[in-house]
Design a protein around this motif. Structure first.
Motif, PDB file in Angstrom:
ATOM      1  N   ALA A 224      33.471  85.910  26.068  1.00  0.00           N
ATOM      2  CA  ALA A 224      32.358  85.721  25.128  1.00  0.00           C
ATOM      3  C   ALA A 224      32.711  86.428  23.820  1.00  0.00           C
ATOM      4  CB  ALA A 224      31.066  86.271  25.714  1.00  0.00           C
ATOM      5  N   PRO A 225      33.318  85.734  22.860  1.00  0.00           N
ATOM      6  CA  PRO A 225      33.689  86.368  21.595  1.00  0.00           C
ATOM      7  C   PRO A 225      32.501  87.067  20.937  1.00  0.00           C
ATOM      8  CG  PRO A 225      34.655  84.185  21.748  1.00  0.00           C
ATOM      9  CD  PRO A 225      33.711  84.313  22.918  1.00  0.00           C
ATOM     10  N   GLY A 226      32.769  88.270  20.428  1.00  0.00           N
ATOM     11  CA  GLY A 226      31.715  89.052  19.798  1.00  0.00           C
ATOM     12  C   GLY A 226      30.942  89.934  20.748  1.00  0.00           C
ATOM     13  N   LYS A 227      31.300  89.894  22.052  1.00  0.00           N
ATOM     14  CA  LYS A 227      30.634  90.737  23.044  1.00  0.00           C
ATOM     15  C   LYS A 227      31.671  91.509  23.851  1.00  0.00           C
ATOM     16  CE  LYS A 227      26.306  88.413  24.306  1.00  0.00           C
ATOM     17  NZ  LYS A 227      25.530  87.938  25.479  1.00  0.00           N
ATOM     18  N   PRO A 228      31.406  92.782  24.131  1.00  0.00           N
ATOM     19  CA  PRO A 228      32.257  93.475  25.110  1.00  0.00           C
ATOM     20  C   PRO A 228      32.022  92.893  26.501  1.00  0.00           C
ATOM     21  CG  PRO A 228      30.401  94.869  24.486  1.00  0.00           C
ATOM     22  CD  PRO A 228      30.325  93.648  23.627  1.00  0.00           C
TER      23      PRO A 228
END
Length: 283
Positions: A224-228
């Protein structure tokens, strides 16, 4: 390293750490056995590391926040050549570098850890530095499930999501036992996956002693790009030793000579089984 050889390597690391703890007469046995598959997958397959260049600025970083369960990590670093394997015999002895928690005087160790609840905050700082320096390295943080009762874990979790640190992968060794009993009796954590998701993390739940599932999830991050990413790894404390699995007092239990022999027999049988299966698959 393929899945089959990773499984064999994990058996070897379990044998090494049991011998090491027995010789030292000290060690956190149960949690080291539960996290062996996780650390094996990271170091032998997933992470970008080079033992000959332990300070390479582009290396991936690993933080063992559950620092008391360092024994599997010591055995892996030695096996990879970060330091001589013979040094494992000094574990827990006077004057050794190989103490009961990660020690950054040893090549391959990023930070001294062991005070629970600190590792994720350190990892957030490293991941944020990578973003601001335009570096591509990733930061992997291994936490215990008992550690989830620390408030500082959740402060760090908020920061990781706030700064959109998709180069940060947290892993919870969810073996459901801690030194004083089950995690749910000491401080209830469930639904742990929903709590991490509510803090803005991409959560992946899997069987943490399944090497194939571990590799698939670790190599997919960030999904999930933008999420750790938080990998909730359901493991078995004391994994690999029938009489130690899910037994609370093995948290810090040192195997006797008889217990060590029994454990090595079981692990040798598992190694033989894996070797035979591998030969049949490739024969």
């Amino acid at each position: 390293m393929d899945i089959h050889h990773l499984q064999l390597k994990a058996v070897q690391i379990r044998m090494d750490l049991l011998r090491m703890i027995h010789k030292a007469k000290s060690g956190h046995t149960g949690g080291s056995l539960s996290n062996t598959d996780i650390v094996t997958a990271l170091y032998y397959r997933v992470m970008n590391i080079e033992p000959r260049r332990p300070k390479d600025p582009d290396r991936d970083r690993f933080i063992a926040s559950k620092g008391h369960a360092v024994e599997s990590l010591w055995c892996i670093l030695a096996d990879l050549g970060f330091f001589p394997k013979e040094e494992l015999d000094t574990f827990g002895q006077f004057g050794t570098r190989l103490i009961g928690h990660p020690n950054n005087k040893v090549p391959g160790i990023e930070m001294n850890t062991g005070a629970l609840g600190h590792g994720l905050a350190i990892s957030v700082g490293m991941a944020l530095a990578a973003k601001r320096d335009n570096k591509r390295y990733r930061v992997y943080c291994l936490m215990g499930d008992g550690e989830q009762a620390e408030g500082s874990v959740w402060e760090a979790a908020m920061a990781g999501a706030h700064y959109k640190l998709d180069n940060l992968i947290g892993i919870v060794d969810r073996n459901r036992l801690q030194i004083s009993g089950t995690t749910e009796n000491v401080m209830g954590l469930d639904p742990l996956d929903e709590k991490w998701a509510a803090f803005g993390w991409n959560v992946v739940t899997l069987e943490g002693n399944d090497m194939g599932a571990l590799v698939e999830a670790l190599e997919a991050a960030p999904a999930a790009p933008g999420k750790p990413t938080l990998i909730l790894a359901n493991t078995v404390k004391g994994k690999g030793i029938s009489f130690a699995e899910n037994v609370p007092h093995w948290h810090h239990h040192v195997p006797s000579a008889e217990e060590l022999d029994r454990a090595l027999v079981e692990l040798s049988a598992e190694r033989a089984r894996l070797t035979k299966r591998g030969a049949e698959q490739h024969g």
